[in-house]
Design a protein around this motif. Sequence first.
Motif, mmCIF file in Angstrom:
data_model
loop_
_atom_site.group_PDB
_atom_site.id
_atom_site.type_symbol
_atom_site.label_atom_id
_atom_site.label_comp_id
_atom_site.label_asym_id
_atom_site.label_seq_id
_atom_site.Cartn_x
_atom_site.Cartn_y
_atom_site.Cartn_z
ATOM 1 N N PHE A 93 1.418 -15.558 64.480
ATOM 2 C CA PHE A 93 1.072 -16.510 63.431
ATOM 3 C C PHE A 93 0.655 -17.860 63.951
ATOM 4 C CE2 PHE A 93 3.510 -13.324 61.122
ATOM 5 C CZ PHE A 93 2.568 -13.026 60.142
ATOM 6 N N ALA A 108 -3.485 -16.330 64.503
ATOM 7 C CA ALA A 108 -3.486 -16.436 63.049
ATOM 8 C C ALA A 108 -4.827 -16.006 62.473
ATOM 9 C CB ALA A 108 -3.179 -17.873 62.638
ATOM 10 N N LEU A 109 -5.916 -16.431 63.126
ATOM 11 C CA LEU A 109 -7.261 -16.075 62.612
ATOM 12 C C LEU A 109 -7.459 -14.573 62.617
ATOM 13 C CD1 LEU A 109 -9.908 -17.212 61.613
ATOM 14 C CD2 LEU A 109 -10.741 -17.157 63.973
ATOM 15 N N GLU A 114 -5.687 -13.065 59.793
ATOM 16 C CA GLU A 114 -6.420 -13.261 58.545
ATOM 17 C C GLU A 114 -7.555 -12.259 58.416
ATOM 18 O OE1 GLU A 114 -5.919 -15.152 55.872
ATOM 19 O OE2 GLU A 114 -3.997 -15.541 56.845
ATOM 20 N N ILE A 115 -8.308 -12.122 59.507
ATOM 21 C CA ILE A 115 -9.460 -11.211 59.468
ATOM 22 C C ILE A 115 -9.005 -9.799 59.157
ATOM 23 C CG2 ILE A 115 -11.245 -10.162 60.903
ATOM 24 C CD1 ILE A 115 -11.500 -12.905 62.286
ATOM 25 N N SER A 164 -6.338 -8.979 57.622
ATOM 26 C CA SER A 164 -5.861 -8.862 56.246
ATOM 27 C C SER A 164 -7.032 -8.678 55.300
ATOM 28 C CB SER A 164 -5.045 -10.085 55.871
ATOM 29 O OG SER A 164 -5.881 -11.198 55.807
ATOM 30 N N PHE A 165 -8.144 -9.401 55.596
ATOM 31 C CA PHE A 165 -9.349 -9.178 54.778
ATOM 32 C C PHE A 165 -9.847 -7.758 54.917
ATOM 33 C CE2 PHE A 165 -9.825 -13.755 54.179
ATOM 34 C CZ PHE A 165 -10.244 -13.754 52.868
#
Lengths: 100, 168, 626
Positions: B134, B138-139, B142-143, B145-146
Amino acid sequence: MISFGHALAFAGALFVLGLTCVLLHRQILMILIGVEIMLNGASLVFVAASAYWQQVDGQVFALLLMAITAAEVAVALAMVVYLWRRKRTLVADEFNRMRG
Amino acid sequence: MATVLFYILGFTMLAATLLCITRRNPVHAVIYLVAGLFALALMFYLLGAPLVAAWQVIVYAGAIMVLFLFIIMMLGLAPQDVPEGPSWQRWGPLALLSSSIMICTLLLIFKDPMAGQQIDDFYLAPQVLGEALFSRYALAVEIVSFQLLFATIGAYMLGRPLPKGEDQ
Amino acid sequence: MNESLLFLILLLPLFCAVFNMLFGMRLPRLFTEVMAVIGVAGAFVLTLLFWGYAEGDGSRAVLFTWLNSGTLNVSFALNFDRLAAPMTLMVTGVATLIHLYAVGYMREEDDYARFFSLLNLFVFAMLVIVLADNLLVLFLGWEGVGFCSYGLIGFWYRKLENAKAGTKAFLVTRVGDVFLGIAMLWLFALTGTLSISAINAQAALISPGVVIVLSLLLLLGACGKSAQLPLMTWLADAMAGPTPVSALIHAATMVTAGVYLLCRFFPLVSLSAVAMTAITAIGALTAIYAASCAMAQRDIKRVLAYSTMSQVGYMFMAVGAGTVAGAMFHLLTHAFFKAVLFMAAGCIIHLGGGENNIFKMGGLARRGPAELFWVFLAGAVCLAGLPLTGGFFSKDSILLALYTYPDPVYRVFWLIGIVTALLTSFYTFRLVYLVFAGEWRGSGHPHALPLLMRWPLWPLALLGLAGGMFNLPAFLGGGEALHHWYGTMAGRMLTASHDVEWMLAGLAAAIAVVGWFAAHWRYRTYQAPLENALSRFLLSGWQADALVDRFFIRPFNAMALFSWIGCDRTLFDGSLEGLARTATRCGALLLKITTGRLTTYLSAFAWGFLILLGWFLLKLVEGGGH
């Protein structure tokens, strides 16, 4: 003490077994299972490398890999359902509309 | 002790996978695969990755494989629906191909000087992994998760009822 | 007023043409017709108003600079001089009457806007030729005339032969235009200007050999438009157009353009005796050729067409004999009586219910209105050259010019002129007798003649009959008004004793009367057409079309066919298609690889993977060797 080479050898063997599964079967579900096996082989490489270099990054990638695999399986299985509904079969070679 | 256990688990895993890939019935194949994945999870633990091992069990063996089983059951693949397994005539060239790849892979691995070295004891606490995940990554999280979100939408789209006339 | 307003003469027909083109179909028919007539009639009135500017050395008006590039400076210049003024007056006047006639003639035509706008454009183009002071401007009108004749001859384009006639007229005159274009470029190269007056002023500086070639090029250009040998084949076919168009082409706007061109360049052309002889020879040959063809024609309009060719031949002879005044004199009287003849022929065809064949007419003197007979007869006696008509005097002055020319070879041309006059008189009265005498032999139902198709003939008939007054020769107590009007431009002064003039006039009169008697003797009662080889030969215009076909069209077609089949299709297409077929075959081979089967692709993938691994291994072994 585990030899790094042996860990990699296990991973490679796993990968090749997955590849064999993909090539061997004509049924889409089995092909997908082969893909899963290959991905697991890749995970093992990441984790082993993480341990070898005593770094956190390999494990991070193993986790990300797992997440992506989950996404891939979701779409792939949805597609399996779709294809089944279209043709009532799961034999990959039946879906050959892309033939030139 | 841990080393011996690692090799035992490794060969167990390979054996389970071998059995998995030679099954005609996907249900059997999935069961063998789950066994192999458990062994792999333990190997992860031995390589100092308790969190990855836990998730391997939860996500792979627990969720993904159950998903496979669920689909098989949902489609109601009766034994006659299951297509003919691998014909033994196809084994010949495939065995050649697979063994060649295997040999090449192993040769590549063991030709490398790193292959002979030992893996030192290593244990990564889940907190450390979580912090790395995290902060630095983190990025990427996020990616991914998308990616999962899109996959959900995609699966939903694919799963809708077919428009009329597109059956068969 | 000042002379820069001269452009109004041009603008009026152009404006009405464009107006009718754009709005003609949207406005009431009467409006379109009135616009068309006003365009031309207005130009006529303006010409009368501007008449004073033509006196003396004439007036030049530069409207604007058209092109200006390096040494090339083309200004849109008009030249309203003593040569142009009568021509302008004739063109606009005759065209006005023809327009009025056309309003009546095209009463039932649906496509009237196209017709009238082309008609106006035709007059505009001709006026550009007449008034142009710049060779390029003249060429603009020259091509405009060609285009309008194409559009009007092929006016009823739904019939293929009409469209073909239009194309033929366009292409044949285009051959002449090429020569005119060459002459134009050469003149520019020599003199550095395209102004006609400047070129004529410098004409004496050009070397004699070049003058000959230039004159011959101009002559060929004139031949195309004026339907002279060897570019005469289009005129007879041009009869496919509506009759007012024929009248316009023959009387006012097209065939006279060639004569006018030669008159314009007379200062240049007259420098070369060879060119003058060539012009006379062309004129003489065409005159007798066309007259002989007219003897055998059966279509009333074709007879008139060949007679036009023949009369224009006289005009060429006049130019060749050095008398511009004579040429213009004949041009004017011819315009009057030929317009009458064509318009009367239109009425005759109308009365015969669309019948063109004179052998299926007859008795029209009683059948039709009496005035039609008198009007047609007036035109016919002018054409035949019966004494005291306009045609008689103009033809006589040409024959006098030929007779008195110093070069003895002109006596031969004079003889040809005499023979042609005899033939002309004969075929003219043949026409009159076949159409008007005897009983009606046709089958068509007569159409009623609208008033507008009747009265425009009268002024023209009177002008034709009285045309001699313009240039009454001195030996008859006349003032030779036209000759004096042209002044320095008139060309050679005809000097002959009154005895010679009386002798020639008497001979011409006798010839005309002899022709009349011959026709009377032969056709007083109806005679079926002769069907021998000679008449067929003459009917087909000396097989001119067949000759052109044999020596130009067929070799050209053969060459085109060779280029098409031999070069294009076999060589180029063949090689290209061969390449394409090879590519297609390669593609088909590749196509076999794309089976659409997932397993095929996957195993190909795996083999590729193996190759990649092998490659890495090889590299590693090589690297380890070091």
